[in-house]
Design a protein around this motif. Structure first.
Motif, mmCIF file in Angstrom:
data_model
loop_
_atom_site.group_PDB
_atom_site.id
_atom_site.type_symbol
_atom_site.label_atom_id
_atom_site.label_comp_id
_atom_site.label_asym_id
_atom_site.label_seq_id
_atom_site.Cartn_x
_atom_site.Cartn_y
_atom_site.Cartn_z
ATOM 1 N N UNK A 111 58.865 -27.900 28.477
ATOM 2 C CA UNK A 111 59.192 -27.888 27.048
ATOM 3 C C UNK A 111 60.462 -27.086 26.776
ATOM 4 N N UNK A 112 60.594 -25.964 27.497
ATOM 5 C CA UNK A 112 61.773 -25.121 27.330
ATOM 6 C C UNK A 112 63.053 -25.859 27.646
ATOM 7 N N UNK A 113 63.029 -26.701 28.681
ATOM 8 C CA UNK A 113 64.223 -27.478 29.031
ATOM 9 C C UNK A 113 64.622 -28.390 27.880
ATOM 10 N N UNK A 114 63.647 -29.042 27.279
ATOM 11 C CA UNK A 114 63.940 -29.942 26.153
ATOM 12 C C UNK A 114 64.490 -29.161 24.956
ATOM 13 N N UNK A 115 63.893 -28.024 24.670
ATOM 14 C CA UNK A 115 64.367 -27.187 23.555
ATOM 15 C C UNK A 115 65.779 -26.664 23.845
ATOM 16 N N UNK A 116 66.013 -26.247 25.080
ATOM 17 C CA UNK A 116 67.346 -25.740 25.439
ATOM 18 C C UNK A 116 68.404 -26.827 25.339
ATOM 19 N N UNK A 117 68.079 -28.041 25.777
ATOM 20 C CA UNK A 117 69.041 -29.141 25.670
ATOM 21 C C UNK A 117 69.392 -29.374 24.197
ATOM 22 N N UNK A 118 68.383 -29.402 23.333
ATOM 23 C CA UNK A 118 68.629 -29.593 21.899
ATOM 24 C C UNK A 118 69.469 -28.448 21.336
ATOM 25 N N UNK A 119 69.148 -27.207 21.710
ATOM 26 C CA UNK A 119 69.891 -26.040 21.205
ATOM 27 C C UNK A 119 71.339 -26.052 21.689
ATOM 28 N N UNK A 120 71.546 -26.403 22.954
ATOM 29 C CA UNK A 120 72.918 -26.474 23.484
ATOM 30 C C UNK A 120 73.710 -27.540 22.732
ATOM 31 N N UNK A 121 73.100 -28.705 22.517
ATOM 32 C CA UNK A 121 73.795 -29.780 21.803
ATOM 33 C C UNK A 121 74.128 -29.372 20.364
ATOM 34 N N UNK A 122 73.186 -28.714 19.679
ATOM 35 C CA UNK A 122 73.459 -28.230 18.322
ATOM 36 C C UNK A 122 74.571 -27.181 18.317
ATOM 37 N N UNK A 123 74.534 -26.283 19.295
ATOM 38 C CA UNK A 123 75.537 -25.218 19.393
ATOM 39 C C UNK A 123 76.932 -25.818 19.606
ATOM 40 N N UNK A 124 77.035 -26.760 20.520
ATOM 41 C CA UNK A 124 78.325 -27.400 20.804
ATOM 42 C C UNK A 124 78.793 -28.202 19.584
ATOM 43 N N UNK A 125 77.888 -28.938 18.957
ATOM 44 C CA UNK A 125 78.254 -29.716 17.775
ATOM 45 C C UNK A 125 78.766 -28.812 16.655
ATOM 46 N N UNK A 126 78.113 -27.679 16.452
ATOM 47 C CA UNK A 126 78.550 -26.739 15.413
ATOM 48 C C UNK A 126 79.923 -26.159 15.747
ATOM 49 N N UNK A 127 80.147 -25.848 17.012
ATOM 50 C CA UNK A 127 81.454 -25.302 17.416
ATOM 51 C C UNK A 127 82.560 -26.331 17.188
ATOM 52 N N UNK A 128 82.295 -27.573 17.535
ATOM 53 C CA UNK A 128 83.287 -28.637 17.325
ATOM 54 C C UNK A 128 83.516 -28.858 15.834
ATOM 55 N N UNK A 129 82.425 -28.869 15.055
ATOM 56 C CA UNK A 129 82.547 -29.045 13.603
ATOM 57 C C UNK A 129 83.407 -27.941 12.989
ATOM 58 N N UNK A 130 83.128 -26.695 13.387
ATOM 59 C CA UNK A 130 83.931 -25.575 12.864
ATOM 60 C C UNK A 130 85.398 -25.734 13.254
ATOM 61 N N UNK A 131 85.632 -26.134 14.482
ATOM 62 C CA UNK A 131 87.002 -26.283 14.962
ATOM 63 C C UNK A 131 87.738 -27.375 14.185
ATOM 64 N N UNK A 132 87.052 -28.491 13.953
ATOM 65 C CA UNK A 132 87.708 -29.627 13.304
ATOM 66 C C UNK A 132 87.787 -29.490 11.794
ATOM 67 N N UNK A 133 86.761 -28.911 11.165
ATOM 68 C CA UNK A 133 86.747 -28.882 9.698
ATOM 69 C C UNK A 133 87.373 -27.624 9.120
ATOM 70 N N UNK A 134 86.994 -26.467 9.623
ATOM 71 C CA UNK A 134 87.514 -25.236 9.019
ATOM 72 C C UNK A 134 88.718 -24.681 9.758
ATOM 73 N N UNK A 135 88.845 -25.019 11.026
ATOM 74 C CA UNK A 135 89.959 -24.524 11.846
ATOM 75 C C UNK A 135 90.122 -23.013 11.688
ATOM 76 N N UNK A 136 88.972 -22.304 11.687
ATOM 77 C CA UNK A 136 88.988 -20.865 11.439
ATOM 78 C C UNK A 136 89.249 -20.019 12.682
ATOM 79 N N UNK A 137 89.326 -20.648 13.838
ATOM 80 C CA UNK A 137 89.594 -19.896 15.054
ATOM 81 C C UNK A 137 88.363 -19.456 15.814
ATOM 82 N N UNK A 138 87.189 -19.913 15.378
ATOM 83 C CA UNK A 138 85.949 -19.512 16.058
ATOM 84 C C UNK A 138 85.971 -19.882 17.534
ATOM 85 N N UNK A 139 86.436 -21.089 17.831
ATOM 86 C CA UNK A 139 86.476 -21.534 19.224
ATOM 87 C C UNK A 139 87.512 -20.749 20.021
#
Length: 179
Positions: free
Chosen positions: A142-170
């Motif tokens: 179960x942990x593997x499935x949760x970690x895969x989902x969390x990693x995907x959400x984390x990466x998606x949020x980082x890309x979203x921040x980079x593309x939309x706000x361009x605030x320098x988080x990445x």
């Protein structure tokens, strides 16, 4: 210490070494699941377990480091629900970096095998403890499935921040100073 505009080299290193190790271990673990039982699979599982123990050690230090430095300040305000999701995802990732290796250790010990790091026995093998093995197996799966989902959400949020706000988080996560 980390600042709002720049992370220390230690923070950046710990983030990326854990990220690469966890993603690699998740992919490697999924590959191992599909292999038939064989001596070759046993050797690969041994490598997977060794890397897991090393991840545990680095993850524990990373958590110590995060507690000492606090969580990073956000560069750009976000909606309250996004902040809550980000907090849950970050905590899930931190917890997972510890719980995945521990559940693997529980599976190993529960099945009567020694816990070893590249051939160096840390915990000797012993009697099978089915409850321990089963609990470890369930948490690991179960942990593997949760970690895969969390990693995907984390990466998606980082890309979203980079593309939309361009605030320098990445850029900050790569160790660069941002304004």
């Amino acid at each position: 210490m980390d600042s709002r505009t720049q992370f220390t080299k230690t923070t950046v290193f710990l983030h990326w070494i854990i990220a690469l190790a966890i993603i690699g271990s998740l992919i490697f673990g999924m590959y191992l699941e599909d292999l038939p039982r064989s001596p070759d699979k046993g050797a690969l599982v041994g490598i997977h377990k060794s890397i897991g123990v090393l991840i545990l050690l680095v993850a524990l230090y990373r958590i110590y480091w995060r507690i000492r430095n606090g969580f990073p300040q956000r560069l750009t305000p976000v909606e309250q629900w996004q902040e809550k999701v980000a907090t849950i995802v970050h905590l899930t990732l931190l917890a997972g970096t510890v719980l995945m290796p521990i559940s693997g250790i529980l599976m190993t010990v529960g099945n009567g095998y020694p816990v070893a790091v590249f051939g160096l026995n840390l915990i000797p093998g012993g009697d099978k403890i089915e409850l321990l093995a089963d609990a470890g197996h369930i948490v690991h799966g179960l942990g593997a499935k949760v970690m895969i989902a969390a990693v995907l959400l984390h990466v998606a949020a980082a890309v979203k921040l980079q593309l939309s706000t361009k605030d320098g988080s990445l850029a900050r996560m790569f160790g660069r100073k941002v304004s």
